[in-house]
Write an enzyme that holds these catalytic residues in place. Sequence first.
Site, short mmCIF file in Angstrom:
data_model
loop_
_atom_site.label_atom_id
_atom_site.label_comp_id
_atom_site.label_asym_id
_atom_site.label_seq_id
_atom_site.Cartn_x
_atom_site.Cartn_y
_atom_site.Cartn_z
N HIS A 100 0.89 -1.17 0.00
CA HIS A 100 0.00 0.00 0.00
C HIS A 100 0.92 1.21 0.00
CE1 HIS A 100 -2.32 -2.99 2.40
NE2 HIS A 100 -3.39 -2.46 1.86
N ASP A 103 2.50 1.97 3.27
CA ASP A 103 3.47 1.00 3.80
C ASP A 103 4.89 1.43 3.49
OD1 ASP A 103 1.21 -0.58 4.30
OD2 ASP A 103 1.48 -1.76 2.47
#
Length: 441
Positions: A100, A103
């Site tokens: 993501h 992240d």
Amino acid sequence: MAYFKNVNKVNYEGPSTQNPFAFKYYNPEETMKNGQTMEEFLRFSVAYWHTFVGDGSDPFGQGTMVRPWNKFSGMDLAKARVEAGFELFEKLNVPFFCFHDVDIAPEGETLKETYDNLDEIVGMLKGYMKTSKTKLLWNTANMFTHPRWLHGAASSPNADVFAYAAAKVKKGLEVGKELGAENYVFWGGREGYETLLNTDMKLEQDNLARFFHMAKDYAQEIGFDAQFLIEPKPKEPTKHQYDFDVATGLAFLQSYDLTDHFKFNIEANHATLAGHSFEHELRVARINGMLGSVDANQGDTLLGWDTDEFPTDMYATTLAMYEILKNGGLGTGGLNFDAKLRRGSFEPDDLFHGHIAGMDSFAIGAKVAERLIEDKVFDSFVDERYSSYKEGIGLDIVEGKTDLHKLEKYALELGSIRNHSGRQEKLKGLLNQYLLEALTK
Ligand code: XLS
Ligand code: CA
Ligand code: CA
């Protein structure tokens, strides 16, 4: 700097090895019956969020994970995670990873700052990817963690939030293109509702579809040809999520003329949360030509939430690989370990144990499923079971040559009807036989 000092490159050593940091069944170079190597067919991927970001916290307690990169913070932490990431990818010899946006790089005070952070880390990832074999299976935008998403993203009642979500996905598509992502995922964590009393379901779903159309148009505009994937999940964090399961997602895509641009990313634990088996979701996607990719994990029948455990259930991996082999593989998709270690498995070495166990479990599943298909163990039974549709009235039904008049006439002339056993227990016994045979060979 080495973050995983206890572990060297993980190699295939076969089922009799005593080395915990070796593959027992996954041999990346072994050729499968379809001519592909295991590595080419299984397309394993590491999930950045669980492996490099997750801290093991749960609603009752703080994080437990000991991670050598946690001595850093902010952008330094983001950079350390990239270094640790490529060390782990190389040691595990995995061909793919997924992330993501949040992240890989922290959100800034403003969207512009968030973009800058992302750009810096994307540049670093790109540098590493030049010399690494590990490619990007997919990326996605996290539109569920920050408080702004409290009522959803593309299905939010707040148009400003819709616009913000659009900006995040626009950037995500650019990042995907930059890094050569093979897919782009949409998981609608908060795209659903908590109560119908405050919800305009029609507008929310229309908006979600508008959002997907805009994303597809932008990908085309910038020449990003990744496969778009919707990841169904019935609930959690929302009480009801619009992409409930594959069948619901498919009806949505069909209603809004989106089937040509999307397939499904099917997660095992989401299937069970929806009250289905993993293989059910894979089957529904497969028979509709919509099986795109897999989030490989498993839930726990004793717990009612999304536990995201590393997959070790060989029945589940065998029946999943059965569907995947029947699908002719996953195309641009892969087997992404959207799986996290238990809170008590907090040492860095456990990251290797989890992935090795998962990779070996899917390798076993693939081998068993290959034999089940080659020997037509279930196919010949299913073929015979439906043989009444190959001739006579059955063939007429299948060929559309009947109507209720004709069928009534036929039924009136029928004597007693004879059914045949479904032989479920016999078939399950055969499945056991094939599993054990594969393991003892
Ligand atoms: C959460 C989902 C999520 C998606 C990507 O339950 O599995 O991690 O895979 O947003
Ligand atoms: Ca997932
Ligand atoms: Ca999950």
